[in-house]
Design an enzyme around this catalytic site. Structure first.
Site, PDB file in Angstrom:
ATOM      1  N   GLY A  12      49.648  42.077  31.915  1.00  0.00           N
ATOM      2  CA  GLY A  12      48.077  41.877  32.318  1.00  0.00           C
ATOM      3  C   GLY A  12      47.356  42.929  32.626  1.00  0.00           C
ATOM      4  N   LYS A  37      48.116  33.509  19.809  1.00  0.00           N
ATOM      5  CA  LYS A  37      49.477  33.742  19.624  1.00  0.00           C
ATOM      6  C   LYS A  37      49.936  33.191  20.734  1.00  0.00           C
ATOM      7  CE  LYS A  37      52.007  36.939  21.233  1.00  0.00           C
ATOM      8  NZ  LYS A  37      53.123  36.334  21.306  1.00  0.00           N
ATOM      9  N   CYS A  72      53.696  29.559  37.148  1.00  0.00           N
ATOM     10  CA  CYS A  72      52.885  30.680  37.810  1.00  0.00           C
ATOM     11  C   CYS A  72      52.287  30.423  39.211  1.00  0.00           C
ATOM     12  CB  CYS A  72      52.028  31.096  36.925  1.00  0.00           C
ATOM     13  SG  CYS A  72      50.810  29.648  36.356  1.00  0.00           S
ATOM     14  N   GLU A  83      52.535  42.471  34.700  1.00  0.00           N
ATOM     15  CA  GLU A  83      52.810  43.803  34.148  1.00  0.00           C
ATOM     16  C   GLU A  83      51.975  43.833  32.969  1.00  0.00           C
ATOM     17  OE1 GLU A  83      56.608  43.946  32.996  1.00  0.00           O
ATOM     18  OE2 GLU A  83      56.398  46.142  32.210  1.00  0.00           O
ATOM     19  N   GLU A 113      57.917  37.494  42.234  1.00  0.00           N
ATOM     20  CA  GLU A 113      57.863  36.311  41.458  1.00  0.00           C
ATOM     21  C   GLU A 113      59.386  36.217  40.708  1.00  0.00           C
ATOM     22  OE1 GLU A 113      55.201  36.104  37.960  1.00  0.00           O
ATOM     23  OE2 GLU A 113      54.770  34.081  38.635  1.00  0.00           O
ATOM     24  N   SER A 153      52.853  37.717  32.466  1.00  0.00           N
ATOM     25  CA  SER A 153      53.294  38.494  33.559  1.00  0.00           C
ATOM     26  C   SER A 153      51.951  39.417  33.852  1.00  0.00           C
ATOM     27  CB  SER A 153      54.599  39.273  33.039  1.00  0.00           C
ATOM     28  OG  SER A 153      54.151  40.167  31.992  1.00  0.00           O
TER      29      SER A 153
END
Ligand code: NAI
Length: 764
Positions: free
Chosen positions: A252, A195, A303, A250, A400, A248
């Protein structure tokens, strides 16, 4: 110009636009009526719901095309197609798959201009980057893995492909992330359901067409477009065997929790706050150019962006002055302009987040610098930004920002530089600048990050693994370690073992102890458990915390000790184990325990990194580093050998451990305390806390100072779920035969290490 001298002409000259034509991409979009279906089983078809959403051009905010929102039925269809295709794809053999991967690499190169323009339109990144970096790296990745396809079965005979892979990628490097995920999966003979991010689906759809041309069999690659809801459907799908996610932290974490109750293999490549460390002996002009690449490449939406500048105090003012001068000359504008350095930000929501964080940083006392010129008004642009005098604990120094914003802090000594660099929950990458190679490599070894660039930044290659330490995630993409993420170890199957007879109490009544920080310790609760004829200590949360603290303070020195020293100490442990007559277990098990300690002593200085030769003048060396504090929960099978084997494997690589011995029979393990005491293992490197797994494991799995957890018994789902707190690595295999597995030391050592790649270019 009449009457102007050469000098005036040069001073007044400014860049003219050098636009790349969008015609090719527009023609391709038009040929599809600017509307796309899902790519399932080799065919494009609309989502069952017929629902579509727009993908926009961030440089104009105008629509580019409509794409389908895949729902449950569509994801089912894609997974079923991938499952059906698996057998024949694998049966095609390594050479057959290699030819397909090679054809994909060639097709990407043949259509590189279309890919580059389409990517710039959809993502907003400068054409110079898509043309010179993203797309060439995509081709390189497929070439590199074509080679692996041909050899994996020979090279890794004890591994097999994982199955159907669900892959979820972000918007910052859309086609590159696709290549990083699809190439290794296909090389092994897996099939995929991928995706793309909702903001940037177009190059993945063009790639789907390329798959048709390159002879990828139907169902091997399936591309389903959609938002986070579609992502969730993939994560939760029972027909998927592996999830690979980049995005992100979050999300993950949410995926770690969502997959906890399953045996799905998982790799997570998450956020970062990577340090860019400049010493006073660095070549400052090179460092400034490095900073341009580190934080303004891809608008800072990277990242591993070098988003934290750590500069030695003596050169801080000078470096900032040079940097400001350079920032003044950067050009923000149309991504298709070949003379533009910084393109557009992906979406208004990201733009708002960036400005809000910068405003907060300035309010909190940071000094804000932005160039005097202004950004285009159409589309979503943000100027290059420097925040200096930033407090190390402030939000802008810790979170970040994912935009073109550099925060700067200063340090005095190399030691302080390392402390500041490691003062983050992340550990994705770092960049170190010094003309003293000795200093740079020393600092590179001390920084906790998966990649360290010495006097360079943001370099990537298919042969070099990329991925993080700590909360930047786990698993690698690229290189041999990345390849391992798409295969599973074939552990020897579990065998039925007869349960041992209850122990007979012999001699005087004894009070058994725990072993924490090199000392025998009574359990905090004061309670014991009746096991067979004896009493074993019943550890509690406090014992676990003490043990973790002891392990943490011992780990740095143990991890830094030469492998030869660790080997010697392990040999001595094996010797003492062999000589011990207090070990209450069958001789064959004792022999297995001694052999395991002996074997891991032997591997301590042999399981090591390698040197890579990516296309650059220089060298990349990979170091296998310890993970840190590893908690081990032992099985009931072979209580002594499993304990001695797992502990010696973990410590042989420089980890410190907190180990919970078999619950059914902790006593042979407890005898190990005497062996440890007689050996030279430094205090705190091995800590033993026995008791009820249900009481101890939860505390270990929740503990933020435990970096990895190997759980061989008990509630594995709980371990995987709770590990999301600090994204600790977990090894939670189904039961296996320990006696045979201990004959395969590298299986353990792979789990005991994480790879760090250090890039060292050379030449003038
Ligand atoms: P995100 O993590 O939400 O999106 C990444 C991918 O995950 C997308 O394909 C998205 O559709 C999918 N996704 C979202 N929720 C999901 C769920 N619950 N289950 C499965 N898949 C899901 O990132 P987003 O919202 O686009 O960006 C937010 C922040 O994330 C950024 O500001 C940045 O800090 C970070 N980020 C980090 C990236 C990296 O390369 N490490 C890439 C993109 C964003």
């Amino acid at each position: 110009m009449v009457g102007m001298g050469v000098r005036e002409i040069y001073e007044s000259m400014s860049y003219g636009p050098a636009p790349e034509s969008a015609d090719l991409a527009n023609e391709w979009l038009d040929s599809h009526g600017r509307s796309f279906g899902l790519f399932i089983d080799g065919q494009f078809a609309d989502a069952e719901s017929g629902q579509k959403f727009e993908t926009l051009n961030p440089a104009t905010a105008g629509p580019l095309a409509l794409v389908s929102q895949a729902g449950p039925h569509d994801v089912d269809r894609a997974v079923a197609a991938a499952e059906r295709a698996r057998k024949d794809w694998l049966a095609l053999g390594g050479y057959g798959r290699a030819k397909v991967l090679y054809a994909l690499a060639r097709q990407v190169q043949k259509h590189s201009r279309l890919f580059a323009v389409l990517e710039s339109l959809d993502n907003g990144k400068p054409i110079r980057e898509t043309r010179d970096i993203d797309i060439p790296l995509v081709a390189r990745h497929f070439y590199h893995h074509a080679g692996w396809a041909e050899s994996v079965e020979r090279d890794f005979p004890r591994m097999k492909p994982v199955g159907v892979c669900g892959q979820i990628i972000p918007w910052n490097f859309p086609l590159l992330m696709l290549a990083w995920k699809i190439a290794p999966a296909l090389a092994w003979g897996n099939t995929v359901v991928l995706k793309p991010a909702e903001y940037t689906p177009l190059t993945a759809l063009l790639f789907a067409e390329i798959c048709q041309r390159a002879g990828v069999p139907n169902g091997v690659v399936n591309i389903v477009t959609g938002d986070g809801e579609t992502g969730k459907l993939i994560v939760d799908h029972p027909g998927i065997h592996k999830i690979a996610f980049t995005g992100s932290t979050e999300v993950g974490r949410a995926i770690r929790v969502a997959t906890a109750g399953t045996t799905k293999k998982l790799s997570l490549e998450l956020g970062g706050k990577s340090p860019f460390v400049v010493f006073e002996d660095a070549d400052l002009d090179s460092a400034v150019e490095g900073l341009v690449d580190a934080i303004w490449f891809n608008q800072g939406q990277v990242c591993c962006a070098g988003s934290r500048l750590l500069v030695q105090e003596s050169i801080e003012k000078k470096l900032h002055a040079k940097l400001r001068e350079r920032m003044e000359k950067l050009r923000v504008g149309s991504p298709l302009d070949k003379a533009v350095d910084i393109g557009a930000i992906i979406a208004p929501v990201q733009l708002e987040r960036i400005s809000a964080l910068v405003d907060e940083g300035a309010r909190d006392g940071a000094e804000l610098f932005q160039p005097s010129w202004s950004c285009p008004k159409e589309g979503w642009f943000y100027p290059p930004t420097l925040l200096s005098n930033v407090g190390p604990a402030s939000r802008v120094a810790q979170e970040e920002i994912f935009g073109p914003v550099l925060v700067s802090m200063s340090f005095r000594t190399p030691k302080e530089a390392v402390e500041l660099a490691n003062n983050t929950v992340y550990g994705l990458a770092a960049s170190v600048w010094s003309e003293s190679l000795g200093r740079a490599l020393d600092v590179a070894a001390r920084i906790k990050a998966g990649t360290v660039w010495v006097n360079c930044t943001n370099l990537f290659d298919g042969s070099v693994g990329f991925g993080g330490y700590r909360e930047s995630g786990f698993g690698r993409e690229g290189g041999v370690e990345g390849l391992m993420e798409y295969a599973v170890e074939m552990l020897p199957p579990a065998v039925e073992t007869a349960s041992s007879a209850p122990r007979e109490r012999t001699g005087l009544d004894r009070t058994h102890k725990q072993y924490i920080g090199g000392k025998q310790a009574r359990p905090d609760s004061g309670y014991s458990l009746a096991i067979g004829g004896e009493d074993a200590p019943r550890g509690n949360r406090k014992d676990v915390r003490n043990a973790v603290e002891a392990a943490r303070s011992a780990q740095a020195a143990w991890g830094a000790a030469p492998a030869h020293s660790r080997a010697q100490i392990l040999y001595y442990l094996a010797e003492n184990l062999s000589a011990s007559d207090g070990l209450d277990c069958p001789d064959s098990e004792k022999e297995a325990a001694v052999r395991a300690a002996f074997r891991f002593a032997g591997r301590a200085d042999k399981f090591e990194g390698r040197v890579h030769e990516p296309p650059l003048r220089g060298v990349v060396y990979s170091r296998y580093e310890p993970i840190g504090v590893v908690a081990i929960v032992c099985p009931d099978e072979l209580p002594l050998a499993a304990l001695a084997g797992s502990v010696s494997s973990a410590i042989s690589m420089g980890n410190a451990v907190v180990v919970v011995p078999s619950e059914a029979d902790p006593l042979p393990g407890e005898e190990l305390i005497h062996v440890l005491e007689a050996s030279d293992i430094p205090a705190g490197v091995v800590n033993i806390v026995s008791g009820l797994r249900s009481e101890l494991v939860e505390t270990l799995a929740r503990h933020d100072d435990v970096d990895a957890m190997w759980c061989f018994a008990g509630d594995l789902e709980q371990v995987r779920r709770l590990s999301a707190s600090n994204l600790k690595q977990t090894w939670t295999p189904e039961p296996f035969d320990w006696r045979s597995a201990l004959e395969l030391p590298d299986v353990f050592l792979r789990h005991a290490t994480q790879v760090k790649n250090v890039w060292v270019p050379y030449g003038d």
